[in-house]
Scaffold this motif. Sequence first.
Motif, mmCIF file in Angstrom:
data_model
loop_
_atom_site.group_PDB
_atom_site.id
_atom_site.type_symbol
_atom_site.label_atom_id
_atom_site.label_comp_id
_atom_site.label_asym_id
_atom_site.label_seq_id
_atom_site.Cartn_x
_atom_site.Cartn_y
_atom_site.Cartn_z
ATOM 1 N N SER A 1 0.824 -1.204 0.000
ATOM 2 C CA SER A 1 0.000 0.000 0.000
ATOM 3 C C SER A 1 0.857 1.253 0.000
ATOM 4 N N PHE A 2 0.615 2.121 -0.977
ATOM 5 C CA PHE A 2 1.197 3.456 -1.016
ATOM 6 C C PHE A 2 0.023 4.441 -0.957
ATOM 7 N N PRO A 3 -0.422 4.822 0.222
ATOM 8 C CA PRO A 3 -1.592 5.700 0.315
ATOM 9 C C PRO A 3 -1.346 7.101 -0.243
ATOM 10 N N HIS A 4 -0.070 7.448 -0.453
ATOM 11 C CA HIS A 4 0.265 8.810 -0.866
ATOM 12 C C HIS A 4 1.133 8.777 -2.129
ATOM 13 N N TYR A 5 0.880 9.713 -3.020
ATOM 14 C CA TYR A 5 1.730 9.842 -4.193
ATOM 15 C C TYR A 5 1.814 11.305 -4.611
ATOM 16 N N PHE A 6 2.853 11.624 -5.375
ATOM 17 C CA PHE A 6 3.027 12.976 -5.920
ATOM 18 C C PHE A 6 3.438 12.851 -7.377
ATOM 19 N N THR A 7 2.783 13.606 -8.235
ATOM 20 C CA THR A 7 3.186 13.689 -9.631
ATOM 21 C C THR A 7 2.863 15.083 -10.134
ATOM 22 N N ALA A 8 3.474 15.477 -11.233
ATOM 23 C CA ALA A 8 3.329 16.840 -11.753
ATOM 24 C C ALA A 8 3.681 16.830 -13.238
ATOM 25 N N PRO A 9 3.341 17.895 -13.970
ATOM 26 C CA PRO A 9 3.609 17.940 -15.411
ATOM 27 C C PRO A 9 5.094 17.786 -15.748
ATOM 28 N N THR A 10 5.337 17.368 -16.972
ATOM 29 C CA THR A 10 6.681 17.102 -17.460
ATOM 30 C C THR A 10 6.913 17.814 -18.783
ATOM 31 N N ASN A 11 8.177 18.124 -19.086
ATOM 32 C CA ASN A 11 8.517 18.741 -20.377
ATOM 33 C C ASN A 11 8.534 17.726 -21.513
ATOM 34 N N SER A 12 8.551 16.460 -21.196
ATOM 35 C CA SER A 12 8.642 15.419 -22.218
ATOM 36 C C SER A 12 7.493 15.511 -23.217
ATOM 37 N N GLY A 13 7.823 15.605 -24.501
ATOM 38 C CA GLY A 13 6.824 15.603 -25.557
ATOM 39 C C GLY A 13 6.091 16.918 -25.753
ATOM 40 N N GLN A 14 6.398 17.935 -24.962
ATOM 41 C CA GLN A 14 5.745 19.234 -25.127
ATOM 42 C C GLN A 14 6.352 19.953 -26.326
ATOM 43 N N GLU A 15 5.532 20.329 -27.304
ATOM 44 C CA GLU A 15 6.040 20.947 -28.525
ATOM 45 C C GLU A 15 6.736 22.270 -28.221
ATOM 46 N N SER A 16 7.891 22.464 -28.858
ATOM 47 C CA SER A 16 8.651 23.701 -28.657
ATOM 48 C C SER A 16 8.348 24.752 -29.714
ATOM 49 N N GLY A 17 7.899 24.296 -30.908
ATOM 50 C CA GLY A 17 7.681 25.220 -32.011
ATOM 51 C C GLY A 17 8.962 25.638 -32.699
ATOM 52 N N ALA A 18 10.065 24.927 -32.412
ATOM 53 C CA ALA A 18 11.363 25.260 -33.005
ATOM 54 C C ALA A 18 12.023 23.989 -33.541
ATOM 55 N N ASP A 19 12.962 24.167 -34.456
ATOM 56 C CA ASP A 19 13.712 23.049 -35.036
ATOM 57 C C ASP A 19 14.962 22.812 -34.202
ATOM 58 N N LEU A 20 14.799 22.199 -33.064
ATOM 59 C CA LEU A 20 15.904 22.060 -32.121
ATOM 60 C C LEU A 20 16.969 21.079 -32.592
ATOM 61 N N ASP A 21 16.575 20.075 -33.368
ATOM 62 C CA ASP A 21 17.566 19.090 -33.812
ATOM 63 C C ASP A 21 18.191 19.464 -35.149
ATOM 64 N N GLY A 22 17.761 20.588 -35.751
ATOM 65 C CA GLY A 22 18.395 21.084 -36.969
ATOM 66 C C GLY A 22 18.198 20.228 -38.193
ATOM 67 N N ASP A 23 17.072 19.478 -38.261
ATOM 68 C CA ASP A 23 16.868 18.617 -39.427
ATOM 69 C C ASP A 23 16.032 19.295 -40.513
ATOM 70 N N GLY A 24 15.725 20.579 -40.312
ATOM 71 C CA GLY A 24 14.986 21.321 -41.327
ATOM 72 C C GLY A 24 13.483 21.281 -41.178
ATOM 73 N N THR A 25 12.985 20.514 -40.217
ATOM 74 C CA THR A 25 11.537 20.444 -39.979
ATOM 75 C C THR A 25 11.257 20.671 -38.499
ATOM 76 N N ILE A 26 10.041 21.118 -38.218
ATOM 77 C CA ILE A 26 9.639 21.355 -36.834
ATOM 78 C C ILE A 26 8.619 20.301 -36.436
ATOM 79 N N GLY A 27 8.893 19.635 -35.351
ATOM 80 C CA GLY A 27 7.993 18.593 -34.865
ATOM 81 C C GLY A 27 8.727 17.303 -34.604
ATOM 82 N N GLY A 28 8.141 16.428 -33.842
ATOM 83 C CA GLY A 28 8.759 15.151 -33.514
ATOM 84 C C GLY A 28 9.413 15.192 -32.150
ATOM 85 N N PRO A 29 9.812 14.034 -31.650
ATOM 86 C CA PRO A 29 10.329 13.937 -30.280
ATOM 87 C C PRO A 29 11.590 14.746 -30.021
#
Length: 423
Positions: free
Chosen positions: A149-177
Amino acid sequence: MTRTAAAVLVTAGLTLGAVPAAQASHSSEVAEAATSHATYPAPGQPVITPPPRNSEATSTVEKGEGDLRVATLHADLVAEGESADAEQLVSPLASGNHVRARLIARTVQMNDPDVLVLTGVSYDESERIAEQMQQLYFAAGQNGQRGISFPHYFTAPTNSGQESGADLDGDGTIGGPEDALGYGEYPGQYGMIVFSKHPILADEARTFQRFLWRDLPENSMPEEYSELEEAIVRLQETSMWDVPIEVSEDGEPLHIVASSIASKVPSEADAARAEDIRRVLADYVSGRAWYLSDDDGRHGGIDPLAPFVVAGTPTAQVSAQPEDLSPLLDSPALQDPEPEAITEVPLSTRPGSLEETDPTATRYVPGEQDRRASFVLPQATLDVSAAGVFWPGPGEFGHSVVDPESGYSLQSRLVWTDLTLQD
């Protein structure tokens, strides 16, 4: 674990008191329901007869009386398939028979932690995933294991998968992991949950999801990032949390400082970011985080008088190059118990690389040397009574949950540390 007598954490003045009556009643009800719950194997797995409860198992260690066990496990518990999202994990979990969730629960039940930091698990805004894991998996006996039994837990939002709107990996397209604020195919794909047998002081928790990478002094951001990208990219791939847990009614709460890396095979930029994440973790607990602000605008690091444990996965699951762990492992504020696999079977029997096997490894990497990716690092002044990695060998208790040849197994291993307590 219900405690009936006060106990004190030796070197930190931390007291572990009796569980309040209301909580004890709730915990006992959950435990009773768990032990009476019918246990069935996951699809494709054989029925397993559990060993006698009083028998000694070479792959697990019983907690000492009054000890507090803090553990972490990288779950890889995410929705799969095209156009997946966190909600698509909720429905399969609702059956109570999700294969991976049952393996996770069985692993946790065999090791019986008091506090569990589960990383690599999807976040949903309704927090149903956290509730389902507690009610349908941890509290329900798995393959003969007693529910926990774990009667208590904590969780919160994460940056994982949140769209940045920028081409961070420099592949010429915006979007994707690779272009997300943190690696991920969909928002919330990789997050964390802290489960606890003791009350969590959620109102006092601090989260650092939105802290910008550029605001870290002497950061390692790629020089090719534009001003727009520098204004967007956050430091954390998932988040960093400071979660205080009330292990007693009178003593200081124990702070769980949790963090996790989302990317499995990091790019050069990911590796630089991960090193900065580990540096911030070390700064936060050692009084050097004057520059850091949390999501509520509060500045600075942890209270200098607060006892703490750093736990989670602050390194990639697979890496093509060595990662610099020195900011954490060499920090004078932390101690590394260097937990090793609890097994009597030679490590050379493990499948994988022919290179020497690391006894402190927590991750099986197909065709390569296993690696140490998850950590439980207590404050330097805390008294550690034991530590270990759950990696049983062939023929040992629990081997089926780590055996890659079974077809149903976890790639990551649970790692735990016991803090010494006394009556």
